[in-house]
Design an enzyme around this catalytic site. Structure first.
Site, PDB file in Angstrom:
ATOM      1  N   HIS A 229       4.765   0.133   0.715  1.00 51.06           N
ATOM      2  CA  HIS A 229       5.251  -0.749   2.098  1.00 51.06           C
ATOM      3  C   HIS A 229       3.891  -1.898   2.273  1.00 51.06           C
ATOM      4  O   HIS A 229       2.990  -1.707   1.753  1.00 51.06           O
ATOM      5  CB  HIS A 229       5.184  -0.092   3.266  1.00 51.06           C
TER       6      HIS A 229
ATOM      7  N   ARG B  65      -3.872   0.701  -2.815  1.00 49.60           N
ATOM      8  CA  ARG B  65      -3.461  -0.734  -2.617  1.00 49.60           C
ATOM      9  C   ARG B  65      -2.878  -1.049  -3.968  1.00 49.60           C
ATOM     10  O   ARG B  65      -3.117  -0.720  -5.096  1.00 49.60           O
ATOM     11  CB  ARG B  65      -4.309  -1.751  -2.423  1.00 49.60           C
TER      12      ARG B  65
ATOM     13  N   GLU C 233       2.400   6.903   9.227  1.00 52.40           N
ATOM     14  CA  GLU C 233       2.366   5.839  10.030  1.00 52.40           C
ATOM     15  C   GLU C 233       3.897   5.132  10.716  1.00 52.40           C
ATOM     16  O   GLU C 233       4.675   5.373  10.085  1.00 52.40           O
ATOM     17  CB  GLU C 233       1.663   4.623   9.690  1.00 52.40           C
TER      18      GLU C 233
ATOM     19  N   HIS D  12      -0.065   5.692   0.931  1.00 49.71           N
ATOM     20  CA  HIS D  12      -0.971   6.385   1.694  1.00 49.71           C
ATOM     21  C   HIS D  12      -0.826   7.852   1.065  1.00 49.71           C
ATOM     22  O   HIS D  12       0.536   8.300   0.667  1.00 49.71           O
ATOM     23  CB  HIS D  12      -0.788   6.683   3.076  1.00 49.71           C
TER      24      HIS D  12
ATOM     25  N   GLN E 204       0.760  -1.277  -0.029  1.00 46.54           N
ATOM     26  CA  GLN E 204      -0.063   0.009   0.036  1.00 46.54           C
ATOM     27  C   GLN E 204       0.850   1.349   0.019  1.00 46.54           C
ATOM     28  O   GLN E 204       2.109   1.199   0.206  1.00 46.54           O
ATOM     29  CB  GLN E 204      -0.892   0.223   1.223  1.00 46.54           C
TER      30      GLN E 204
HETATM   31 ZN   LIG Z   1       0.199   1.508   5.828  1.00 46.54          ZN
END
Ligand SMILES: [Zn+2]
Length: 394
Positions: free
Chosen positions: A261, A280, A137, A102, A100
């Site tokens: 990642h 994705r 994240e 972001h 994925q």
């Molecule tokens: Zn992620």
């Protein structure tokens, strides 16, 4: 209702099918009588899984406590938003999660508006953007934690695909070899993600043969694992494109916008901005929009030395500094600590009992248990018999 200094949290477990059936029990003694996958323990106020706290003897959603006292719980910086700016998790993967990317905040704002203008329902499976926020994240390993993070350098990607030597990929590989630039990689990545029919089957056959021949190498061992978990999925190429790393317990990684990642296996703590925006790129049965994904992907190599996030040390306290205001994350050793809550905070006992004390108030936590500390609490003391994690945004 008046605010307490500390609130014991009762946290929901998400039973996603990639979750470990044993890790939460092994790490924190959490019972799992039905043997269900226990993928994620959520500590926060997210609508899809909100922690409960006790208010005047009654279980209350943390989101409701925050909504009733935004300024006192969140502090001045986050009060205008009215929501906890971060979500903190224990994540236990037995199977790989999707590859994925972001989006940045700007990309999320534009994309969310576009999806809304197109009339897509909030929960439509073909929606790219769930909200208008970015989702940086950080993951901190509790056990050996295998992941993919960031593109390898161009030469390394080419060498791996040359080793696979799939006839149906030959012209794509030569085109990338002739243009070893971000746009060359973007073309190559797009072509892999959109492979169809015979060309795709032939490429997988060559990939599988190469992986069997080199199975002692971490990259190809990961490919073989993924073949078992996600047969026929374009994400099977991901270990050739992305760095495959195994974090030792105590190591951390930060994933900013645009970096591809995937988490392969292991248990860790994860903290992220309050968002669900995930584009994705394989290892998933969910919606994939290749063009939208590519528009949010930085097709540039991540240098090997940039994969891990080294902590800033303050004595034996580890502060994992991130370049976004949405969250802070630190790990404290056993001992006595004087803390000051400048924002809403969540404290998680990792491997020893934790006691939080302020005049007239105290709360003790066992490993795996967490506390919510409102911003207004201010100064408090912590007596820790083991490490604990502290999440906040101040
Ligand atoms: Zn992620």
């Amino acid at each position: 209702m008046s605010l307490n200094a500390f609130y014991r949290m009762t946290n929901p477990v998400q039973h996603y099918e990639w979750g470990s059936r044993t890790a939460l029990t092994t790490l924190f003694g959490l019972p799992n009588p039905e043997g269900a996958p226990q993928a994620e323990l959520w500590m926060g106020a997210h609508p899809n899984g909100c922690s409960l706290v006790e208010v005047d003897g009654a279980p209350t959603r943390l989101a409701d406590l925050i909504a009733a006292h935004p300024e006192a719980t969140l502090g001045a910086s986050a009060a205008p938003v009215g929501a906890l700016p971060f979500l903190f998790k224990v994540l236990c993967a037995e199977k790989a999660l999707s590859v994925q990317v972001h989006p940045s905040k700007g990309q999320a704002q534009a994309g969310f508006a576009r999806d809304n203008a197109a009339g897509l329902a909030a929960n439509a499976p073909n929606r790219n953007y769930r909200d208008d926020n970015h989702k940086p994240e950080l993951v901190f390993a509790l056990t050996p934690y295998q992941a993919m993070n960031g593109f390898r350098d161009f030469a390394a990607i080419l060498a791996l695909f040359q080793l696979v030597a799939a006839p149906s990929l030959a012209s794509l590989v030569s085109a990338f070899a002739a243009e070893q630039t971000p746009s060359g990689l973007a073309c190559f990545f797009r072509a892999l993600l959109t492979l169809q029919g015979h060309a795709k089957e032939e490429a997988f056959a060559a990939l599988h043969a190469a992986a069997m021949a080199h199975r002692e190498e971490e990259t190809f061992a990961a490919v073989l694992d993924l073949f078992e978990q996600y047969p026929g999925d374009v994400g099977l190429f991901a270990p050739l494109l992305l760095h495959v790393v195994t974090l030792a317990p105590g190591q951390a990684m930060y994933l900013g916008a645009g970096t591809p990642h995937a988490y392969i296996r292991g248990a860790g703590l994860e903290i992220m901005a309050n968002s669900d925006n995930v584009l994705r790129a394989g290892l998933t049965g969910k919606h994939m929009d290749v063009e939208e994904l590519l528009s949010c992907t930085r097709c540039e190599p991540t240098p090997a030395e940039k994969i891990m996030l080294a902590p800033r040390l303050e004595g034996a306290v580890q502060h994992f500094d991130v370049p976004v205001p949405d969250f802070t994350f630190s790990v404290y050793p056993a001992g006595q600590h004087e803390l000051h809550s400048a924002s809403a905070e969540v404290l998680l006992a990792i491997d020893g009992e934790l006691s939080l004390v302020q005049e007239g108030a105290s709360l003790s936590l066992q490993p795996g248990q967490s506390a919510f500390v409102p911003a207004v609490t201010g100064c408090y003391r912590v007596q820790a018999k083991g490490r604990f994690a502290r999440a906040g945004n101040g």
